[in-house]
Scaffold this motif. Sequence first.
Motif, short mmCIF file in Angstrom:
data_model
loop_
_atom_site.label_atom_id
_atom_site.label_comp_id
_atom_site.label_asym_id
_atom_site.label_seq_id
_atom_site.Cartn_x
_atom_site.Cartn_y
_atom_site.Cartn_z
N ILE A 160 0.85 -1.18 0.00
CA ILE A 160 0.00 0.00 0.00
C ILE A 160 0.89 1.24 0.00
O ILE A 160 1.86 1.32 0.75
CB ILE A 160 -0.97 0.03 1.21
CG1 ILE A 160 -1.89 1.26 1.11
CG2 ILE A 160 -0.23 0.00 2.53
CD1 ILE A 160 -3.08 1.19 2.05
N LYS A 161 0.57 2.19 -0.89
CA LYS A 161 1.25 3.47 -0.94
C LYS A 161 0.18 4.55 -0.91
O LYS A 161 -0.47 4.82 -1.92
CB LYS A 161 2.13 3.57 -2.19
CG LYS A 161 3.30 2.60 -2.16
CD LYS A 161 4.24 2.78 -3.34
CE LYS A 161 5.43 1.83 -3.24
NZ LYS A 161 6.36 1.98 -4.38
N SER A 162 0.01 5.11 0.27
CA SER A 162 -1.04 6.10 0.47
C SER A 162 -0.45 7.50 0.47
O SER A 162 0.65 7.73 0.97
CB SER A 162 -1.75 5.84 1.80
OG SER A 162 -2.65 6.88 2.10
N GLY A 182 4.35 -15.93 1.76
CA GLY A 182 5.23 -16.01 0.61
C GLY A 182 5.28 -14.73 -0.20
O GLY A 182 5.13 -14.77 -1.42
N GLY A 183 5.51 -13.59 0.44
CA GLY A 183 5.63 -12.33 -0.27
C GLY A 183 6.20 -11.27 0.64
O GLY A 183 6.80 -11.57 1.68
N LYS A 184 6.01 -10.02 0.30
CA LYS A 184 6.47 -8.94 1.16
C LYS A 184 5.29 -8.07 1.57
O LYS A 184 4.25 -8.04 0.89
CB LYS A 184 7.54 -8.10 0.47
CG LYS A 184 7.03 -7.23 -0.66
CD LYS A 184 8.16 -6.35 -1.21
CE LYS A 184 7.66 -5.50 -2.37
NZ LYS A 184 8.72 -4.60 -2.89
N ILE A 185 5.46 -7.40 2.66
CA ILE A 185 4.49 -6.40 3.11
C ILE A 185 5.20 -5.06 3.03
O ILE A 185 6.27 -4.87 3.62
CB ILE A 185 4.03 -6.67 4.56
CG1 ILE A 185 3.38 -8.06 4.68
CG2 ILE A 185 3.06 -5.60 5.02
CD1 ILE A 185 3.09 -8.47 6.10
N GLU A 186 4.62 -4.14 2.28
CA GLU A 186 5.25 -2.82 2.09
C GLU A 186 4.20 -1.75 2.31
O GLU A 186 3.09 -1.84 1.76
CB GLU A 186 5.86 -2.70 0.71
CG GLU A 186 6.58 -1.37 0.48
CD GLU A 186 7.28 -1.29 -0.86
OE1 GLU A 186 7.96 -0.27 -1.10
OE2 GLU A 186 7.17 -2.24 -1.66
N CYS A 187 4.56 -0.74 3.06
CA CYS A 187 3.60 0.33 3.35
C CYS A 187 4.29 1.68 3.38
O CYS A 187 5.36 1.84 3.98
CB CYS A 187 2.92 0.07 4.70
SG CYS A 187 1.67 1.31 5.11
N GLY A 188 3.65 2.65 2.73
CA GLY A 188 4.09 4.03 2.78
C GLY A 188 2.90 4.94 2.92
O GLY A 188 1.85 4.69 2.33
N SER A 189 3.02 5.98 3.72
CA SER A 189 1.93 6.95 3.88
C SER A 189 2.45 8.34 3.56
O SER A 189 3.66 8.54 3.37
CB SER A 189 1.39 6.91 5.31
OG SER A 189 2.32 7.51 6.21
N GLY A 190 1.55 9.30 3.53
CA GLY A 190 1.93 10.67 3.24
C GLY A 190 2.82 11.28 4.28
O GLY A 190 3.38 12.36 4.07
N ALA A 191 2.96 10.60 5.42
CA ALA A 191 3.79 11.12 6.50
C ALA A 191 5.26 10.75 6.36
O ALA A 191 6.10 11.21 7.14
CB ALA A 191 3.28 10.60 7.85
N SER A 192 5.60 9.94 5.36
CA SER A 192 6.98 9.47 5.24
C SER A 192 7.40 9.41 3.78
O SER A 192 6.59 9.10 2.91
CB SER A 192 7.12 8.08 5.88
OG SER A 192 8.41 7.57 5.66
N ARG A 193 8.68 9.68 3.53
CA ARG A 193 9.20 9.57 2.18
C ARG A 193 9.68 8.17 1.84
O ARG A 193 10.03 7.89 0.71
CB ARG A 193 10.36 10.56 1.99
CG ARG A 193 9.93 12.00 2.02
CD ARG A 193 11.08 12.92 1.65
NE ARG A 193 10.66 14.31 1.60
CZ ARG A 193 11.46 15.31 1.24
NH1 ARG A 193 12.72 15.05 0.91
NH2 ARG A 193 11.02 16.55 1.20
N SER A 194 9.73 7.29 2.82
CA SER A 194 10.16 5.92 2.60
C SER A 194 9.04 4.96 2.98
O SER A 194 8.10 5.32 3.70
CB SER A 194 11.42 5.61 3.40
OG SER A 194 11.14 5.71 4.79
N THR A 195 9.14 3.76 2.48
CA THR A 195 8.18 2.72 2.84
C THR A 195 8.83 1.72 3.77
O THR A 195 10.03 1.46 3.68
CB THR A 195 7.67 1.98 1.59
OG1 THR A 195 8.76 1.32 0.94
CG2 THR A 195 6.99 2.93 0.62
#
Length: 432
Positions: free
Chosen positions: A333-335, A356-369
């Motif tokens: 998710i990239k919010s 069997g995968g990755k969990i990736e998250c980024g929000s408007g509060a951060s420049r990195s996930t």
Amino acid sequence: MKPAVVLSILGALAGCCFGSLVHAADDSNDTEHAEIQPKCFKQNYYINAAGDMRELHDCRIISGNINIKGYDSDSLDLGSISHIKGSLSVANASSLLRIEGVELSTIDGTFALDTLTSLTSISLPKLESIDTIQWKVLPILSAVNLDKGIKRINSVVMSDTSLTGFSGFNVESLKTLNINNNRFLERIDSSVKEITETLLIAANARNLQVSLSDLTWANTITIKDTSSLNLDSLQVVENSAQFINNRFSELKLPKLKSTGMTLSVINNKQVRTVEFPSLAEVGGGLMIIDNDQVNRVDFFPVLRAIGGAIEFQGNIETSSFKQLKVVKGSAIIKSTSTQFDCNKWMKEEVSGVVRGGKIECGSGASRSTEVLLVDESGDITTGTPGVNSGVADGDHAKQTLARSGSSGSRPSGVGFAAVLLGFGVSWLAMQL
């Protein structure tokens, strides 16, 4: 009465009654063969002049295919022909304005019209049985008279016409319904209940309204560029379902229970209400991307299994899957919202279900996930942070396609959605 006399009487009765039936059958066959004159009994007819067509006007039945190309008249009259046992094809006739067949009721094969740039009207008032309609590049066709109503048809492909409406096909099952690039088409209505191969609607009028209210089962669905959509009875999509670049304000599929492959809701800028209250299983990936008015992904209340990857992008503030048990791919998710809580989503929402995968998250509060790696047994390790710089509209297709190789067990659906975004559906539609 003596047995010999009885046998004699029975023999006479048999000769009288059954003999007359035999003669009647012979007469019937003679009549049928008489109707198909030698000139009406060919495998293929190649016609490029009005005079060639007039030679067939007194044929009631044509046994083979009629191929008309480069026709030299402004009117094509099918005369007394009522049944074409092959196909009827008309192509590359720039002078042709009208097609008329006052007696034509049946075409066993395909009715194909291709690149008739002057054709304005078709009048086939008795036509009710046909295998396939395939009409392409009829840019000023605006009037079609099918007064009797089509009662038997397998496939419909209509592309690049000036028709304003599509209806009158009273059938329960179709192989293909492909309506694309008809720039004045404002309404599609059909009572079809099942589409066994492809449903594709794209690039028609901006205010197109689509009502397929009786459709319960479909193999593959792509809906693009529509302003309203009724799929209230749809229960099963055997392969992928894609809703892309539409203008409707709501997307409701109240009875949909499963999709065999990817479910994509992408770039529907005006949609505010999304409802999938009965959806329990998605066999491939689940993509909710760039639907500007959708800020809560909480419209899958009974979804239990996702066979591919989750990918969400946009102004998403919250996400909730109360019944979800397994995701057989990555969850990304990239919010753009500063309100989205990545820690909660990663640790509470999806860490227990991804396999069997990755969990990736980024929000408007951060420049990195933040990235977590999950193996098939559910063990989690921390991965290298990614970049949360946002994805420009023009880059969605490239980045989504690049990710599809690691998006779970069914990457093909993700790749198809990316191709649609990158190149549009016109090329695809013309190949069907």
